[in-house]
Design a protein around this motif. Structure first.
Motif, PDB file in Angstrom:
ATOM      1  N   ILE A  17      13.659  29.877  65.749  1.00 56.35           N
ATOM      2  CA  ILE A  17      14.215  29.137  64.564  1.00 56.35           C
ATOM      3  C   ILE A  17      15.137  27.994  65.166  1.00 56.35           C
ATOM      4  N   SER A  22      12.488  25.239  62.723  1.00 53.23           N
ATOM      5  CA  SER A  22      11.525  25.584  61.674  1.00 53.23           C
ATOM      6  C   SER A  22      11.193  27.192  61.826  1.00 53.23           C
ATOM      7  N   PHE A  23      11.187  27.512  60.631  1.00 51.15           N
ATOM      8  CA  PHE A  23      10.626  28.830  60.478  1.00 51.15           C
ATOM      9  C   PHE A  23       9.221  29.035  60.731  1.00 51.15           C
ATOM     10  N   THR A  24       8.442  28.008  60.202  1.00 52.86           N
ATOM     11  CA  THR A  24       6.946  27.813  60.492  1.00 52.86           C
ATOM     12  C   THR A  24       6.518  28.013  61.815  1.00 52.86           C
ATOM     13  N   ARG A  25       7.161  27.021  62.698  1.00 55.31           N
ATOM     14  CA  ARG A  25       7.036  26.999  64.047  1.00 55.31           C
ATOM     15  C   ARG A  25       7.465  28.286  64.765  1.00 55.31           C
ATOM     16  N   ALA A  27       7.244  31.181  63.535  1.00 53.61           N
ATOM     17  CA  ALA A  27       6.353  32.127  63.265  1.00 53.61           C
ATOM     18  C   ALA A  27       5.261  31.812  64.108  1.00 53.61           C
ATOM     19  N   ASP A  28       4.703  30.630  64.265  1.00 47.90           N
ATOM     20  CA  ASP A  28       3.746  30.240  65.387  1.00 47.90           C
ATOM     21  C   ASP A  28       3.795  30.944  66.697  1.00 47.90           C
ATOM     22  N   THR A  33       3.890  35.939  60.732  1.00 52.99           N
ATOM     23  CA  THR A  33       4.110  35.039  59.536  1.00 52.99           C
ATOM     24  C   THR A  33       5.582  34.582  59.150  1.00 52.99           C
ATOM     25  N   GLN A  34       5.892  33.419  58.301  1.00 55.12           N
ATOM     26  CA  GLN A  34       6.916  33.011  58.056  1.00 55.12           C
ATOM     27  C   GLN A  34       7.707  34.085  57.208  1.00 55.12           C
ATOM     28  N   SER A  35       7.214  34.688  56.478  1.00 49.38           N
ATOM     29  CA  SER A  35       7.967  35.836  55.730  1.00 49.38           C
ATOM     30  C   SER A  35       8.616  36.908  56.768  1.00 49.38           C
ATOM     31  N   SER A  38      11.599  35.369  58.448  1.00 53.46           N
ATOM     32  CA  SER A  38      12.587  35.381  57.397  1.00 53.46           C
ATOM     33  C   SER A  38      13.484  36.649  57.206  1.00 53.46           C
ATOM     34  N   ARG A  55      20.003  27.181  55.338  1.00 51.42           N
ATOM     35  CA  ARG A  55      18.626  26.699  54.763  1.00 51.42           C
ATOM     36  C   ARG A  55      18.558  25.528  53.865  1.00 51.42           C
TER      37      ARG A  55
END
Length: 285
Positions: A17, A22-25, A27-28, A33-35, A38, A55
């Motif tokens: 992170i 980015s949380f999305t990247r 996760a990738d 997953t992003q959740s 998190s 955040r």
């Protein structure tokens, strides 16, 4: 005093992170997953008793405690990897092809990010044209390939879209009445073909004045003032300017960066996922 041991997976999620912003990247990179990312961060913050990430809807920022913990988190993960490596068997080899139009100045950092995912991997990177690398991938000479275009193909995963422009040296001027001088990559280069087709469709006369064996050579020709080249912004030579609007040239589209991979599981797949996520962080829409 922290009563429970830290979860290394949660520590790894926090580092991604922080590094990928980015949380999305993140996760990738972790193939999750992003959740889930998190949740890992939340549990880590609960165990440490402090907030690590501030955040906001638009970006991620480390808190003062997060800034302090990042160094220790990296050290913890490195120590874990060294401990595992001491008892590891022979290194597992992974061969990756990266298009010259994709591998930019950030490549050393991206390779380091992939190596950090598992320092025990033997990483081989081959740079070439997208067409040549795709053929190598189809011949199973590559485990994965990160390429620029996918003409006639639908099996690649789009990991980013990147804007291109028509760039020239700041002092370069087009001579009236002469065809547009182009500096291009050698065949087979999809960007070269696309640029020529767009100019032809727009009725813009052009001629090749320089053909390079790599983007670095083309950038050098642009810097030397030989002519114009279709390049992504992050590939630009120092001081180059976009002359497309000034010369009335057709607009270049956003071009995809695609991942082809036959890695199904294990550390090699995780390393490729980390590399793809890192590319997303440097290739801006």
């Amino acid at each position: 005093m922290i009563e429970r041991r830290l979860d290394l997976d949660a520590v790894q999620a926090f580092v991604y992170i922080a590094e990928l912003d980015s949380f999305t990247r993140a996760a990738d990179a972790l193939s999750t997953t992003q959740s889930a990312v998190s949740l890992k961060l939340k549990r880590l913050e609960e165990r440490l008793g402090c907030r690590l990430i501030e955040r906001s809807p638009r970006h991620v920022q480390l808190s003062p405690k997060g800034e302090a913990f990042l160094f220790h988190a990296r050290e913890l993960l490195a120590a874990h990897d060294r401990a595992c490596a001491a008892f590891a068997e022979a290194r597992q080899r992974i061969v990756i092809g990266i298009s010259d139009h994709v591998a930019g100045p950030e490549l050393p950092t991206l390779i380091a990010r992939m190596n950090a995912q598992d320092p025990r991997l033997l990483i081989e990177v081959r740079i070439g044209s997208s067409g040549d690398l795709l053929q190598s991938y189809d011949r199973r000479e590559l485990d994965a390939a990160i390429l620029r275009l996918h003409v006639g193909r639908s099996d690649g995963q789009v990991i980013a879209q990147e804007k291109f422009g028509w760039y020239a040296a700041p002092t370069w001027k087009r001579r009236a009445g002469e065809p547009l001088p182009l500096a291009t990559l050698a065949e087979p280069c999809g960007v070269r073909v696309l640029a020529g087709q767009l100019l032809d469709d727009a009725g813009v006369p052009w001629t090749e004045v320089f053909v390079g064996g790599g983007v670095a050579a083309v950038s050098a020709a642009v810097t030397a003032g030989l002519g114009v080249s279709a390049l992504a912004k992050r590939m630009l030579p120092l001081g180059a300017k976009d002359v497309g609007r000034e010369l009335g040239l057709p607009e270049l589209p956003r071009l995809p960066v695609l991942l082809h991979s036959r890695l199904k599981d294990g550390k090699p797949k995780e390393a490729i996922a980390a590399l793809a996520a890192a590319f997303r962080s440097v290739v801006r829409d």
